[in-house]
Write a protein that holds these residues in place. Structure first.
Motif, mmCIF file in Angstrom:
data_model
loop_
_atom_site.group_PDB
_atom_site.id
_atom_site.type_symbol
_atom_site.label_atom_id
_atom_site.label_comp_id
_atom_site.label_asym_id
_atom_site.label_seq_id
_atom_site.Cartn_x
_atom_site.Cartn_y
_atom_site.Cartn_z
ATOM 1 N N THR A 1 0.838 -1.200 0.000
ATOM 2 C CA THR A 1 0.000 0.000 0.000
ATOM 3 C C THR A 1 0.874 1.251 0.000
ATOM 4 O O THR A 1 2.030 1.229 0.406
ATOM 5 C CB THR A 1 -0.939 0.031 1.219
ATOM 6 O OG1 THR A 1 -0.188 0.321 2.414
ATOM 7 C CG2 THR A 1 -1.651 -1.299 1.402
ATOM 8 N N CYS B 1 -1.304 -0.013 -4.525
ATOM 9 C CA CYS B 1 -2.373 0.974 -4.456
ATOM 10 C C CYS B 1 -1.830 2.281 -3.899
ATOM 11 O O CYS B 1 -0.819 2.311 -3.204
ATOM 12 C CB CYS B 1 -3.545 0.470 -3.611
ATOM 13 S SG CYS B 1 -3.149 0.227 -1.858
ATOM 14 N N VAL C 1 -7.241 4.515 1.569
ATOM 15 C CA VAL C 1 -7.184 3.462 2.593
ATOM 16 C C VAL C 1 -8.185 3.695 3.721
ATOM 17 O O VAL C 1 -8.376 2.818 4.566
ATOM 18 C CB VAL C 1 -5.762 3.317 3.175
ATOM 19 C CG1 VAL C 1 -4.784 2.885 2.098
ATOM 20 C CG2 VAL C 1 -5.298 4.620 3.850
#
Length: 292
Positions: free
Chosen positions: A13, A37, A66
């Motif tokens: 992430t 991401c 997130v």
């Protein structure tokens, strides 16, 4: 034994820059299937192509926030469906936030928490069912040294990183029976864009060299860490060289420990020195004008 992660399916992430980007690159060079991401679709597209060029067997790139539980679950499910499972999660997204008792609203701390330990929880909750089915998983949560050794400044960062470390330890114990190992990396001073932001808080009379000397004064190794040095530790924790390591809180800080609490004082002293220089320069300029 050597590190071979070529068969692994990895999620990183916050992968568009800094530590997340470096970590994604290290895994890509191992030939993993890599899912990344971040919030920036433009940057993510560039990074995805870069990871393919570095050697990633396959890349899934999704722009998401997130803080959005539904988006996180959809992303994880997409990855698991495409690759029939998930092996490694590196929870990297999030950044520091300053503030004091006088400047903060309670909601500021909650908002920051939503980007840190709550985001970690979202991703862990989403990946664990897939890891349980295969009885194998590695989860690495990126936290900060200030969460392990509190500083007298930056309430959101200190408290939320401390909560993130506690969450990692709890999960590292709870999930060990499923052969899902969870560990926290508590980072010291790493050479990312945050130091550019901190330097901008200095008066213009302070040089960047002076600022960096002040920052690294309390680091025993005498320098900032590099993102790649964090990425290499992630690689180790994801490998079969780290099979008896869970619920660990690992400081990756160049030896920096309790002296971190002195940093806010050093920062204020440098700001005051810069202001004194500004005053002296203004007085000098004024005296020159008067002499004319």
């Amino acid at each position: 034994m050597y590190i071979d992660l070529s068969t692994k399916r990895v999620i990183v992430t916050g992968a568009s820059r800094g530590i997340g980007h470096a970590t994604a690159a290290v895994f890509a060079r191992e030939g993993v299937r890599l899912a990344i991401c971040s919030r920036s679709p433009e940057a993510l597209g560039v990074v995805a192509e870069e990871m393919r060029a570095l050697g990633a067997r396959d890349v899934i790139a999704v722009a998401l926030d997130v803080r959005n539980t539904a988006a996180v679950r959809a992303f994880v499910d997409k990855v698991a469906k495409a690759w029939d499972g998930i092996d490694v999660l590196v929870n990297n997204a999030g950044q520091g936030k300053g503030g004091s008792l006088e400047t903060l609203e309670p909601e500021d701390i909650l908002d920051h928490a939503n980007n840190i330990q709550i985001a970690h929880f979202r991703f862990v909750q989403a990946v664990v069912p897939h890891m349980r089915r295969q009885k194998w998983g590695r989860i690495i949560n990126i936290n900060a040294l200030a969460g392990a050794l509190p500083t007298p400044d930056g309430i959101p960062s200190v408290t939320n990183r401390a909560a993130g470390i506690a969450l990692s330890k709890l999960l590292g114990q709870q999930l060990a029976k499923d052969n899902i190992l969870v560990n926290s990396l508590n980072l010291g001073w790493i050479d990312t864009g945050q130091w550019d932001r901190h330097y901008k808080e200095m008066p213009s009379t302070i040089t960047r060299e002076e600022f960096l000397d002040m920052v690294t004064k309390i680091v025993p190794l005498g320098r900032l860490g590099q993102p790649e040095e964090i990425a290499n530790v992630c690689l180790f924790l994801a490998s079969d060289l780290a099979t008896f390591l869970s619920a660990a809180s690992i400081d990756v800080s160049g030896g920096l420990q309790g002296a971190i609490a002195y940093y806010p004082t050093l920062k204020r002293e440098m700001q005051e020195m810069g202001k004194d220089r500004e005053t002296a320069l203004a007085e000098l300029a004024a005296s020159g004008t008067e002499a004319e």
